[in-house]
Write a protein that holds these residues in place. Structure first.
Motif, PDB file in Angstrom:
ATOM      1  N   GLN A   1       0.834  -1.415   0.052  1.00  0.00           N
ATOM      2  CA  GLN A   1      -0.256  -0.449  -0.241  1.00  0.00           C
ATOM      3  C   GLN A   1       0.612   1.337   0.441  1.00  0.00           C
ATOM      4  OE1 GLN A   1      -3.396   0.185   0.290  1.00  0.00           O
ATOM      5  NE2 GLN A   1      -3.506  -1.574  -0.315  1.00  0.00           N
ATOM      6  N   ALA A   2       1.584   1.570   0.176  1.00  0.00           N
ATOM      7  CA  ALA A   2       3.407   2.285   0.403  1.00  0.00           C
ATOM      8  C   ALA A   2       3.007   3.126  -0.734  1.00  0.00           C
ATOM      9  CB  ALA A   2       4.343   2.166   1.566  1.00  0.00           C
ATOM     10  N   VAL A   3       3.169   2.188  -1.575  1.00  0.00           N
ATOM     11  CA  VAL A   3       3.846   2.667  -3.593  1.00  0.00           C
ATOM     12  C   VAL A   3       3.109   3.460  -3.590  1.00  0.00           C
ATOM     13  CG1 VAL A   3       4.024   2.233  -5.529  1.00  0.00           C
ATOM     14  CG2 VAL A   3       4.493  -0.175  -3.637  1.00  0.00           C
ATOM     15  N   GLY A   4       1.977   3.939  -3.445  1.00  0.00           N
ATOM     16  CA  GLY A   4       1.302   4.820  -3.581  1.00  0.00           C
ATOM     17  C   GLY A   4       2.045   6.172  -3.424  1.00  0.00           C
ATOM     18  N   GLN A   5       2.306   5.591  -1.634  1.00  0.00           N
ATOM     19  CA  GLN A   5       2.574   7.057  -1.406  1.00  0.00           C
ATOM     20  C   GLN A   5       3.546   7.368  -1.607  1.00  0.00           C
ATOM     21  OE1 GLN A   5       1.277   9.516   0.073  1.00  0.00           O
ATOM     22  NE2 GLN A   5      -0.785   8.480   1.384  1.00  0.00           N
ATOM     23  N   ALA A   6       4.229   6.420  -1.778  1.00  0.00           N
ATOM     24  CA  ALA A   6       5.677   6.799  -2.372  1.00  0.00           C
ATOM     25  C   ALA A   6       6.277   7.799  -4.139  1.00  0.00           C
ATOM     26  CB  ALA A   6       6.572   5.788  -2.545  1.00  0.00           C
TER      27      ALA A   6
END
Length: 200
Positions: A70-75
């Motif tokens: 889920q962190a990919v979008g924020q990254a």
């Protein structure tokens, strides 16, 4: 075999599956999510400390090493901000933001992506059509992601579009709405200033 022993065997054989440890795949997935989130947060700390290269490295590791988290979008959102604010790479920033809007539309990063696409469009706008394109991006934030912290920012940015288009009454109305409905937002101070400027 006694009745008590038989009862214990039945209870053991029928123990709920929830009592068992999670399957290895689920445990690995949870671990990957935790690692990606830790890297993301550390990258944000680096960014706030002015260690921009280290921050960018963290965000890129999230994308390359933890692609299913889920962190990919924020990254990606943070990389877009880096390209926009540090590198002044408008096209690279837009590419990152549009990737978030396409591939991570249900993530917490999506409203920020639409907001920044709108800002880039507004900054480059030289026609009425381009201004309307920017306004559409900001409107999507409120339509698709109501209740998020990006909404007052998008409303205030929409007011800037109206000012650029000469629709001062609409700009003042939106800025008043930000001030009244979202007084704790980081968009509120600028909205209040714009109200005074619009009434001058």
């Amino acid at each position: 075999m006694s009745a008590r022993t038989s009862l214990l065997l039945v209870l053991l054989l029928n123990a709920p599956a929830l009592a068992a440890p999670p399957p290895p795949a689920q445990a690995q997935e949870a671990s990957a999510e935790a690692q990606a989130q830790a890297l993301l947060e550390e990258g944000r700390v680096y960014r706030d400390q002015g260690k921009l290269k280290q921050a960018l490295d963290n965000f890129e590791i999230v994308i390359s090493s933890f692609p299913g988290t889920q962190a990919v979008g924020q990254a990606l959102l943070e990389i877009g901000r880096y390209r926009m604010e540090v590198d002044s790479d408008t096209e690279g920033a837009r590419e990152a933001f549009e990737q978030v809007s396409r591939e991570h539309a249900q993530s917490a990063a999506a409203p920020g992506a639409y907001y920044y696409i709108g800002l880039l469009t507004l900054d480059q706008a030289t026609s009425a059509g381009a201004l309307e394109d920017a306004l559409a991006q900001f409107s999507r934030v409120e339509t698709l992601y109501p209740g998020t912290s990006w909404v007052p920012r998008a409303l205030q940015a929409s007011a800037q579009v109206h000012r650029r288009a000469g629709r001062y009454g609409d700009a003042v109305a939106l800025n008043r709405r930000v001030s009244l409905e979202h007084p704790a937002s980081d968009a509120a101070p600028r909205a209040q200033f714009e109200v005074g400027h619009g009434l001058a």
